[in-house]
Write an enzyme that holds these catalytic residues in place. Structure first.
Site, PDB file in Angstrom:
ATOM      1  N   GLU A 154       0.835  -1.197   0.000  1.00  0.00           N
ATOM      2  CA  GLU A 154       0.000   0.000   0.000  1.00  0.00           C
ATOM      3  C   GLU A 154       0.873   1.252   0.000  1.00  0.00           C
ATOM      4  OE1 GLU A 154      -4.162  -1.416   2.035  1.00  0.00           O
ATOM      5  OE2 GLU A 154      -2.667  -0.518   3.354  1.00  0.00           O
TER       6      GLU A 154
ATOM      7  N   CYS B 195       3.526   8.544   1.133  1.00  0.00           N
ATOM      8  CA  CYS B 195       4.045   7.577   2.097  1.00  0.00           C
ATOM      9  C   CYS B 195       4.252   6.261   1.357  1.00  0.00           C
ATOM     10  CB  CYS B 195       3.069   7.404   3.258  1.00  0.00           C
ATOM     11  SG  CYS B 195       3.606   6.196   4.494  1.00  0.00           S
TER      12      CYS B 195
ATOM     13  N   CYS C 251       6.456  -6.893   7.514  1.00  0.00           N
ATOM     14  CA  CYS C 251       7.439  -6.333   8.438  1.00  0.00           C
ATOM     15  C   CYS C 251       7.651  -7.324   9.578  1.00  0.00           C
ATOM     16  CB  CYS C 251       6.937  -4.996   8.997  1.00  0.00           C
ATOM     17  SG  CYS C 251       8.078  -4.186  10.150  1.00  0.00           S
TER      18      CYS C 251
ATOM     19  N   CYS D   1       5.813  -4.279  16.147  1.00  0.00           N
ATOM     20  CA  CYS D   1       5.254  -3.206  16.988  1.00  0.00           C
ATOM     21  C   CYS D   1       3.757  -3.459  17.188  1.00  0.00           C
ATOM     22  CB  CYS D   1       5.491  -1.851  16.341  1.00  0.00           C
ATOM     23  SG  CYS D   1       7.240  -1.445  16.138  1.00  0.00           S
TER      24      CYS D   1
ATOM     25  N   CYS E 249       0.773  -1.539  15.296  1.00  0.00           N
ATOM     26  CA  CYS E 249       0.903  -1.380  13.842  1.00  0.00           C
ATOM     27  C   CYS E 249       0.339  -2.590  13.111  1.00  0.00           C
ATOM     28  CB  CYS E 249       2.374  -1.179  13.478  1.00  0.00           C
ATOM     29  SG  CYS E 249       2.648  -0.875  11.719  1.00  0.00           S
TER      30      CYS E 249
ATOM     31  N   CYS F 201      -1.352   6.529   9.973  1.00  0.00           N
ATOM     32  CA  CYS F 201      -0.166   5.906  10.551  1.00  0.00           C
ATOM     33  C   CYS F 201      -0.534   4.642  11.326  1.00  0.00           C
ATOM     34  CB  CYS F 201       0.520   6.910  11.475  1.00  0.00           C
ATOM     35  SG  CYS F 201       2.054   6.304  12.200  1.00  0.00           S
TER      36      CYS F 201
END
Length: 344
Positions: A88, A101, A108, A112, A115, A329
């Site tokens: 994305e 962005c 990933c 975290c 996220c 975010c």
């Protein structure tokens, strides 16, 4: 397998042209077609011989879906990669220009807890060309030049270090897109050796550290990377970065209701950063369905900001854009919801 010409710098592309029997000047011609004119099809490179155009292969992204925010005009693209993976990319309109962005990895592995991008783990790194293509496709599809780039999408940029540096040098190349490095922000959860390595590149980008807590104990609850590197080690690396680059560092701090948004947490953060060359960017956490974290209310956010300012800390509250399409975010994923269609 065809060579990845989009990831080649001018010197490499020139060498490749000579290798396939073309004159050296063809390298610059192809480079300009790719990075200045942003063509996707070698057949459009009209000043090249037909035989060379037929020989060149260009790997491109495919737009799978597009969503546009009804609240602020933010556009989220779902791009398909050549191997069937997806990423994305988010285009954000501001009065001073358009920011993009971009993702640096498919998935990933940093873990975290607030996220969405990390929930499925890491699939693979993106090439420099795939990072560039997100910019070039966004420009082509929107008809707008991208003026600022934030490497804050899916993935940990410093976990894909070599491709990140190659991307930075390519996007700023004078023969290509010519995006100023000062208009690029790279965000990291805090890979200490790579922060020091990035400092030695002496690239005038903005570096952003995802901090999110002022003590190791609190940070370990939110970010597994804190089990590998302490806050002291991380901030020492950031000081080294500042000393080498003289570029002020941004500390990103996601505010989670009842977790790290209290007056006591603000005091601890002030004590930690009061002598540093850092700017704090407060981010009220954006909800994701897999976690029960709650967004701090406006009063708590303002109180937190006021306490930091009272203690001499430079601080802003990030404007959340695209939250109605899960583009804010912490909300990016490998795929959009299946029932969402391209919105032109």
């Amino acid at each position: 397998m065809n060579p990845d010409i989009l990831s080649m710098n001018l010197e490499e592309l020139t060498a490749y042209m000579k290798e396939i029997g073309q004159p050296a000047f063809r390298g610059k011609q192809v480079f300009e077609w790719l990075h200045k004119k942003l063509v996707r099809d070698p057949g459009e490179m009209t000043n090249l011989p037909a035989g060379l155009r037929a020989e060149l292969a260009l790997t491109t992204l495919k737009e799978l879906r597009r969503l546009t925010s009804k609240e602020d005009g933010t556009v989220k693209f779902l791009f398909g990669l050549p191997d069937g993976q997806a990423i994305e990319t988010v285009l954000m309109p501001y009065h001073h220009g358009h920011s993009l962005c971009i993702s640096s990895q498919a998935g990933c592995r940093m873990g975290c807890r607030f996220c969405a991008s990390t929930i499925g783990g890491l699939i693979r790194n993106l090439t420099a060309g795939e990072m560039l293509s997100q910019i070039y496709e966004a420009v082509r599809l929107s008809g707008q030049r991208v003026d600022n780039v934030v490497v804050m999408g899916t993935g940990e940029p410093l976990d894909n270090y070599e491709n990140l540096i190659r991307f930075l040098r390519l996007i700023s190349a004078p023969e290509g897109y010519q995006l100023s490095l000062r208009s690029i922000t790279v965000s990291s959860c805090g890979l200490v050796p790579e922060i020091r390595r990035l400092a030695e590149e002496e690239l005038p980008i903005t570096f952003a550290l995802s901090l999110h807590a002022a003590t190791d104990e609190e940070r370990r609850e939110l970010m597994p990377i804190a089990k590998r590197y302490t806050i002291r080690e991380t901030l020492d690396a950031c000081r080294y970065y500042f000393d080498r680059t003289h570029r002020r560092i941004t500390c990103e701090y996601s505010l989670v209701a009842g977790v790290n948004d209290t007056p006591e947490a603000a005091e601890r953060l002030s004590l930690l950063l009061r002598k540093e060359h850092f700017h704090v960017n407060l981010i009220p956490v954006n909800p994701i369905k897999e976690r029960d974290f709650r967004r701090s209310d406006r009063e708590s956010v303002l109180n937190f900001k006021n306490l930091l300012e009272k203690n001499g800390i430079n601080v802003t509250i990030r404007r959340s854009m695209g939250s109605d399409i899960d583009a804010a975010c912490g909300q990016l994923r490998l795929t959009m919801m299946q029932n969402q269609e391209i919105d032109h």
